[in-house]
Design an enzyme around this catalytic site. Structure first.
Site, PDB file in Angstrom:
ATOM      1  N   HIS A 194      69.892 114.793  38.056  1.00 24.95           N
ATOM      2  CA  HIS A 194      69.349 114.353  36.757  1.00 24.95           C
ATOM      3  C   HIS A 194      68.527 115.467  36.092  1.00 24.95           C
ATOM      4  O   HIS A 194      67.496 115.195  35.460  1.00 24.95           O
ATOM      5  CB  HIS A 194      68.488 113.099  36.901  1.00 24.95           C
ATOM      6  CG  HIS A 194      69.243 111.883  37.369  1.00 24.95           C
ATOM      7  ND1 HIS A 194      69.769 110.962  36.510  1.00 24.95           N
ATOM      8  CD2 HIS A 194      69.583 111.458  38.615  1.00 24.95           C
ATOM      9  CE1 HIS A 194      70.374 110.006  37.206  1.00 24.95           C
ATOM     10  NE2 HIS A 194      70.279 110.293  38.486  1.00 24.95           N
ATOM     11  N   ASN A 242      70.454 103.526  35.970  1.00 27.47           N
ATOM     12  CA  ASN A 242      71.590 104.295  35.468  1.00 27.47           C
ATOM     13  C   ASN A 242      72.320 103.491  34.402  1.00 27.47           C
ATOM     14  O   ASN A 242      72.025 102.311  34.197  1.00 27.47           O
ATOM     15  CB  ASN A 242      72.579 104.595  36.603  1.00 27.47           C
ATOM     16  CG  ASN A 242      72.139 105.776  37.466  1.00 27.47           C
ATOM     17  OD1 ASN A 242      71.320 106.584  37.059  1.00 27.47           O
ATOM     18  ND2 ASN A 242      72.695 105.851  38.654  1.00 27.47           N
ATOM     19  N   TYR A 279      61.728 110.013  45.686  1.00 26.48           N
ATOM     20  CA  TYR A 279      61.208 110.405  44.367  1.00 26.48           C
ATOM     21  C   TYR A 279      59.803 110.984  44.454  1.00 26.48           C
ATOM     22  O   TYR A 279      59.463 111.946  43.783  1.00 26.48           O
ATOM     23  CB  TYR A 279      61.247 109.207  43.406  1.00 26.48           C
ATOM     24  CG  TYR A 279      62.658 108.802  43.033  1.00 26.48           C
ATOM     25  CD1 TYR A 279      63.518 108.269  43.976  1.00 26.48           C
ATOM     26  CD2 TYR A 279      63.138 108.970  41.746  1.00 26.48           C
ATOM     27  CE1 TYR A 279      64.808 107.911  43.658  1.00 26.48           C
ATOM     28  CE2 TYR A 279      64.439 108.603  41.409  1.00 26.48           C
ATOM     29  CZ  TYR A 279      65.264 108.069  42.371  1.00 26.48           C
ATOM     30  OH  TYR A 279      66.541 107.714  42.052  1.00 26.48           O
TER      31      TYR A 279
HETATM   32 FE1  HDE Z   1      67.936 108.958  41.959  1.00 20.88          FE
HETATM   33  N1  HDE Z   1      66.853 110.635  42.310  1.00 20.88           N
HETATM   34  N2  HDE Z   1      68.377 108.836  43.927  1.00 20.88           N
HETATM   35  N3  HDE Z   1      69.160 107.362  41.647  1.00 20.88           N
HETATM   36  N4  HDE Z   1      67.556 109.070  40.042  1.00 20.88           N
HETATM   37  C1  HDE Z   1      66.220 111.363  41.383  1.00 20.88           C
HETATM   38  O1  HDE Z   1      64.016 112.145  41.591  1.00 20.88           O
HETATM   39  C2  HDE Z   1      67.762 109.535  44.895  1.00 20.88           C
HETATM   40  C3  HDE Z   1      69.832 106.658  42.586  1.00 20.88           C
HETATM   41  C4  HDE Z   1      67.893 108.163  39.087  1.00 20.88           C
HETATM   42  O2  HDE Z   1      64.504 110.977  34.535  1.00 20.88           O
HETATM   43  C5  HDE Z   1      65.345 112.429  41.966  1.00 20.88           C
HETATM   44  O3  HDE Z   1      62.420 112.884  40.174  1.00 20.88           O
HETATM   45  C6  HDE Z   1      68.222 109.090  46.180  1.00 20.88           C
HETATM   46  C7  HDE Z   1      70.285 105.411  42.055  1.00 20.88           C
HETATM   47  C8  HDE Z   1      67.423 108.605  37.795  1.00 20.88           C
HETATM   48  O4  HDE Z   1      63.238 111.978  36.008  1.00 20.88           O
HETATM   49  C9  HDE Z   1      65.505 112.218  43.469  1.00 20.88           C
HETATM   50  C10 HDE Z   1      69.158 108.131  45.936  1.00 20.88           C
HETATM   51  C11 HDE Z   1      69.863 105.402  40.756  1.00 20.88           C
HETATM   52  C12 HDE Z   1      66.764 109.809  38.034  1.00 20.88           C
HETATM   53  C13 HDE Z   1      66.463 111.063  43.532  1.00 20.88           C
HETATM   54  C14 HDE Z   1      69.240 107.975  44.519  1.00 20.88           C
HETATM   55  C15 HDE Z   1      69.170 106.624  40.525  1.00 20.88           C
HETATM   56  C16 HDE Z   1      66.866 110.069  39.433  1.00 20.88           C
HETATM   57  C17 HDE Z   1      65.588 113.807  41.420  1.00 20.88           C
HETATM   58  C18 HDE Z   1      69.993 107.364  46.926  1.00 20.88           C
HETATM   59  C19 HDE Z   1      70.105 104.322  39.713  1.00 20.88           C
HETATM   60  C20 HDE Z   1      66.096 110.699  37.013  1.00 20.88           C
HETATM   61  C21 HDE Z   1      64.416 114.119  40.520  1.00 20.88           C
HETATM   62  C22 HDE Z   1      69.271 106.692  47.871  1.00 20.88           C
HETATM   63  C23 HDE Z   1      69.484 103.083  40.030  1.00 20.88           C
HETATM   64  C24 HDE Z   1      64.676 110.293  36.773  1.00 20.88           C
HETATM   65  C25 HDE Z   1      63.510 113.013  40.695  1.00 20.88           C
HETATM   66  C26 HDE Z   1      64.085 111.148  35.687  1.00 20.88           C
HETATM   67  C27 HDE Z   1      66.286 111.168  40.061  1.00 20.88           C
HETATM   68  C28 HDE Z   1      66.838 110.536  44.695  1.00 20.88           C
HETATM   69  C29 HDE Z   1      70.143 107.080  43.910  1.00 20.88           C
HETATM   70  C30 HDE Z   1      68.612 106.932  39.235  1.00 20.88           C
HETATM   71  C31 HDE Z   1      65.948 113.401  44.278  1.00 20.88           C
HETATM   72  C32 HDE Z   1      67.759 109.629  47.510  1.00 20.88           C
HETATM   73  C33 HDE Z   1      71.046 104.310  42.799  1.00 20.88           C
HETATM   74  C34 HDE Z   1      67.594 107.904  36.467  1.00 20.88           C
HETATM   75  O5  HDE Z   1      64.294 111.862  44.069  1.00 20.88           O
END
Ligand code: HDE
Length: 705
Positions: free
Chosen positions: A75, A148, A362
């Protein structure tokens, strides 16, 4: 100003304290010393050498050297805006969350939209999932709904996330390709991880190429809990429903936009907010009673499954409005730190194994990205609720915390700050037990049933787009065995889809025909019957000197009063003059305002205008490209004949000079008789509101069978 507005302004007031204008001030160093010259370094003589004592030179370069922070690991490319949220009616029956009780209260929000795969400088319109992260600055602390634009996820267990992201990111040996799943490592991972089947179908669908952030749904994806004041819990899934409907680009257009305007989505949001067309989404919730946890033929904790809206209806409970752009992208959007673990009383987690991993990730990732544990003190991340605890020190601590006690329990400060057993957050007392194991719940095992549900729910047009997307993405894979395995894997969903993929990628059709036992469909999954509106639609008006003054003015006025955004596009920038002497400003040229950035095209009559347009390949190409992308095209007066000459396959453009009423065919609207321009305007406006005219695709034939 009413109390109501004060709620929404709380965050703005807080941010205002950090805002600093440099407009009318003298240049200083970071130490506040006024600078006399910032263009010449201090040297021993005009040819040097430069002197180390030049503190201004050293500071200027030192700061520049450290201006970059790590981009988000996923992202990375995103765009945010401020706004507010208001609940429609008290939600006390379901949750005690304070911000969901009072319809008069406006809770400030900051929302960041993003792509997942591409790096910070990548294009907006790539095929990808879009992030939809909302930070509510509630009176009880920050609540982050980090979602999402698709309701399901690729994987079921957080432990697979690094594998999945490594596979979809550019390949490690050469960092190619950027911001796309169309390469070997992603599809290799995919065929070895069948739980991706459902989400990849969403990704291949039109949801992967939204027209605008303003026209996307949002989904919390994971199952959470609502808890009411009596302690009663229900499972909940969150939805955002855009009032402008859910609309998408076409793939060829999205690819061209990546070059013509890589900032297409951020520009669209920025412009809409700046012109007062504030985007709005309704917050929806799906609720499942704790007692019904095992009632469904899927596991409600499995993030690769959605809760069909026809079975578990979405209750619309409030509305979010985005009404303020940021003042500084880095300070606000880039430094925003979202975390699904930021939660307020009345909302709790479920045992969804994907969610549980997210709760760790996060917070952890911000430590490296924002450089230490005090990122919550960065203005955009500060709650409006007061913060009092024993956290101290660490990089870039902003508050000057008074007092000598930094521990609990203490007597020196009367044991403050004090926990509050009544008002404090309490976790839902869910009974848990079990044997330690690395197994996955058996009911998580069906990877194809809901993929079939999704396929069944698509219109013929949407299916065609999905097949086209597979042919592009899997067709870009070099390894023939992987391509074949994609076909074989999707044969588990339906042979109909698998055979069509195979036919376009040089793979063998499935050996055995398969029909899914799932015959149901869910109309809510299709974009076919979504809300449609002409509001904020961008319309290109192609015109040269000699345009018909009355036609152009009437159409432009009608579009503007309907809420659309017409712009004159011509061969040169500046003033053009109509046949009757009317002067209009051409704000864009065929180069700076290509057809792909507009939703529709209109060409007014006027003999000289039309002959100038007809003599330009750029104008003819413009119309053909808009036609290929299924956009509404309108022409009046002499321009109708010109349109007829553009050879728009499958459409009969009226050329009969006696034709009185407007002719509408696949979104091509023409009227020759000037007295009928008012009827034309109505027809044209309602055609633009349709978004696209998919019936044309049969004639354009983008996906051969
Ligand atoms: Fe994320 N995801 N994600 N994700 N995600 C990040 O956090 C992660 C997942 C989503 O505008 C990271 O600050 C794991 C689902 C958005 O700053 C990180 C798993 C959904 C954003 C991270 C998921 C999301 C992130 C990278 C699986 C929808 C951007 C930078 C277990 C519900 C937020 C950050 C923003 C960002 C980890 C799966 C949505 C690495 C480990 C499911 C919208 O922490």
């Amino acid at each position: 100003m009413t109390d109501t507005n004060n709620g929404a302004n709380k965050k703005q007031e807080q941010l205002a304290a950090f805002r600093i204008s440099h407009d009318t001030h003298k240049l200083t160093t970071d130490q506040g010393i006024t600078v006399s010259d910032t263009d010449h370094s201090l040297k021993a003589g005009p040819r040097g050498p430069a002197l180390l004592e030049d503190f201004h030179l050293r500071e200027k370069i030192m700061h520049f050297d450290h201006e970059r922070i790590p981009e988000r690991v996923v992202h990375a490319r995103g765009f945010g805006a401020h706004g507010y949220f208001q609940v429609y009616e008290p939600m006390a029956e379901y949750t005690k969350a304070g911000f969901l009780q009072d319809p008069q209260q406006k809770t400030p929000v900051f929302t960041r939209f993003s792509t997942v795969v591409g790096s910070r400088g990548s294009a907006d319109t790539v095929r990808d999932v879009r992030g939809f992260a909302v930070k509510f600055y509630t009176d009880e602390g920050n609540y982050d709904l980090v979602g999402n634009n698709m309701p399901v996820f690729f994987i079921q267990d957080a432990i697979k996330f690094p594998d999945m992201v490594h596979a979809i990111k550019p390949e490690p040996h050469n960092e190619i390709p950027q911001a796309t799943a169309a390469h070997d490592t992603f599809w290799d991972f995919m065929v070895n991880t069948p739980e991706l089947a459902h989400m990849v179908l969403w990704l291949m669908s039109d949801r992967g190429i939204p027209r605008s952030f303003r026209m996307m749904e949002g989904f919390g994806v994971n199952a959470y809990r609502f808890i009411n004041a009596a302690g009663r819990a229900r499972f909940v899934k969150f939805h955002w429903k855009p009032l402008l409907g859910v609309h998408s680009l076409v793939w060829d257009e999205a690819q061209k936009l990546s070059g013509k305007n890589p900032d297409y989505h951020r520009q669209d949001l920025w412009d809409a907010i700046n012109t007062g067309s504030y985007p709005e989404w309704e917050l929806g919730v799906q609720l499942i009673e704790e007692a019904d946890e095992f009632k469904f033929d899927f596991d409600i904790l499995d993030a690769t499954k959605l809760w069909p809206e026809e079975i578990i209806p979405v209750k619309r409970v409030g509305k979010m409005t985005l009404n303020r752009n940021v003042d500084n992208f880095f300070a606000e959007t880039e430094q925003a730190a979202f975390c699904p673990a930021n939660i307020v009383p009345g909302i709790d987690f479920s045992n969804d194994p994907l969610l549980q991993g997210r709760l760790f990730s996060y917070l952890d990732t911000q430590l490296i990205r924002l450089g230490g544990p005090n990122f919550h003190q960065i203005p955009i991340n500060r709650p409006v609720a007061p913060v009092h605890n024993n956290h101290r020190d660490g990089y870039h601590r902003m508050t000057i915390d008074e007092g000598i006690s930094t521990y609990s329990k203490n007597t020196l400060q009367n044991d403050h700050p004090l926990p509050d057993a009544e008002a404090g957050y309490t976790h839902y007392a869910e009974p848990v037990g079990g044997t330690k194991t690395r197994q996955r719940e058996e009911r998580f095992g069906d990877h194809f049933g809901q993929a079939a549900l999704f396929w069944n729910s698509m219109s013929e047009t949407e299916r065609g787009h999905i097949v086209g997307a597979f042919r592009f993405e899997v067709g870009s894979v070099k390894d023939a065995a992987i391509k074949q395995r994609v076909v074989d894997l999707y044969n588990n969903v339906t042979s109909d889809l698998a055979a069509q993929i195979a036919a376009g990628i040089g793979a063998a059709p499935p050996a055995q025909s398969n029909t899914s036992p799932v015959t149901a469909s869910s109309p809510a999954l299709s974009q076919n019957d979504t809300a449609k509106s002409v509001r904020t639609r961008k319309v290109a008006i192609l015109a040269e000197n000699g345009f018909n003054d009355a036609e152009l003015t009437q159409v432009m006025d009608a579009l503007t009063s309907a809420g659309a955004c017409p712009e004159i596009v011509s061969s040169k920038l500046g003033i053009i003059t109509g046949a009757g002497g009317k002067q209009m400003n051409a704000g864009k040229t065929f180069l700076t305002g290509p057809s792909v950035v507009y939703d529709a095209v209109y060409i007014p009559g006027g003999v000289k205008n039309v002959s100038a347009l007809a003599g330009q390949g750029d104008a003819v190409h413009y119309i053909n490209e808009a036609y290929k992308h299924c956009k509404t095209i309108g022409a009046t007066g002499e321009a109708v004949e010109f349109l007829g000459g553009c050879c728009l396959s499958g459409v009969s453009v009226a050329s009969d000079k006696n034709t009185v009423n407007p002719v509408c065919d696949f979104g091509v609207i023409t009227v020759i008789n000037a007295s009928q321009t008012d009827i034309f305007c109505n027809e044209f406006i309602s055609a633009v509101a349709q978004h696209r005219h998919w019936g044309r695709e049969k004639h354009i034939c983008t996906v051969p069978a």
